[in-house]
Design a protein around this motif. Structure first.
Motif, mmCIF file in Angstrom:
data_model
loop_
_atom_site.group_PDB
_atom_site.id
_atom_site.type_symbol
_atom_site.label_atom_id
_atom_site.label_comp_id
_atom_site.label_asym_id
_atom_site.label_seq_id
_atom_site.Cartn_x
_atom_site.Cartn_y
_atom_site.Cartn_z
ATOM 1 N N UNK A 171 1.025 -1.247 -0.340
ATOM 2 C CA UNK A 171 -0.087 0.185 0.121
ATOM 3 C C UNK A 171 0.948 1.361 -0.221
ATOM 4 N N UNK A 172 2.254 1.297 -0.184
ATOM 5 C CA UNK A 172 3.209 2.703 -0.511
ATOM 6 C C UNK A 172 3.029 2.746 -1.011
ATOM 7 N N UNK A 173 2.742 3.419 -2.467
ATOM 8 C CA UNK A 173 1.788 4.080 -3.546
ATOM 9 C C UNK A 173 0.870 4.654 -3.098
ATOM 10 N N UNK A 174 -0.105 3.515 -2.516
ATOM 11 C CA UNK A 174 -1.368 4.289 -2.257
ATOM 12 C C UNK A 174 -1.446 5.057 -1.560
ATOM 13 N N UNK A 175 -0.896 5.496 0.153
ATOM 14 C CA UNK A 175 -0.238 5.877 1.059
ATOM 15 C C UNK A 175 -0.133 7.607 -0.515
#
Length: 172
Positions: A103-107
């Motif tokens: 979820x890093x890119x989502x964050x």
């Protein structure tokens, strides 16, 4: 009736489209990938309705999601249309627990929307960030201070409450 027919039929209200398409997803009568390909070729309001149908379905059954859906809604967070932003954020909130390490890119994209002028975009963003925060991953090291700052800056009580409730759960 198929997906094209639902969108062409002007007698069908938006909410009915959402529940019909969402139920098709839940019953495996419409492949998720097919819906997303269809959504990409639609005007913004219809794309938003498609994503809302995914939100409806993933709220009831998060396991419908795969990594390609996470990537799709993560990219959709950058769309100009506010409804696409907020429906995408809600999908991420529904499915984040399935992809705690992805979820890093989502964050990053959610944080871009965290100060959006639209209250609903900010609320949905807060919901998604709160759900990610509750996963207690290594991302929290950087995410907690950002969410604390956002909660201090936020003027809308509903949005602020999403952040504060998540922070309480994480700090227990």
């Amino acid at each position: 009736m198929n997906i094209e027919q639902i969108f062409q039929d002007k007698s069908i209200k938006a909410k009915e489209k959402v529940t019909t398409i969402g139920d098709w997803l839940l019953k495996n009568e419409l492949p998720l990938e097919e819906l997303l390909v269809f959504a990409d070729n639609q005007k913004a309001s219809d794309k938003a309705t498609c994503i809302e149908a995914v939100e409806y379905a993933t709220k009831k059954q998060p396991a419908l999601a795969d990594e390609s859906l996470l990537a799709y809604v993560t990219d959709s967070l950058k769309h100009d249309e506010p409804r696409i932003k907020w429906e995408s954020a809600k999908v991420i909130g529904n499915i984040a627990k399935l992809f705690p390490d992805q979820v890093q890119k989502s964050i990053l994209n959610l944080l871009l929307n965290a100060e959006n002028q639209g209250t609903v975009v900010r609320w949905a963003t807060a919901y998604a960030l709160a759900e990610i925060l509750k996963l207690k991953t290594t991302a929290n090291k950087n995410l907690i201070p950002k969410i604390e700052m956002l909660s201090e800056q936020e003027e809308n009580n509903g949005v602020k409450k999403k952040y504060l409730d998540a922070l309480k759960k994480v700090k227990k």
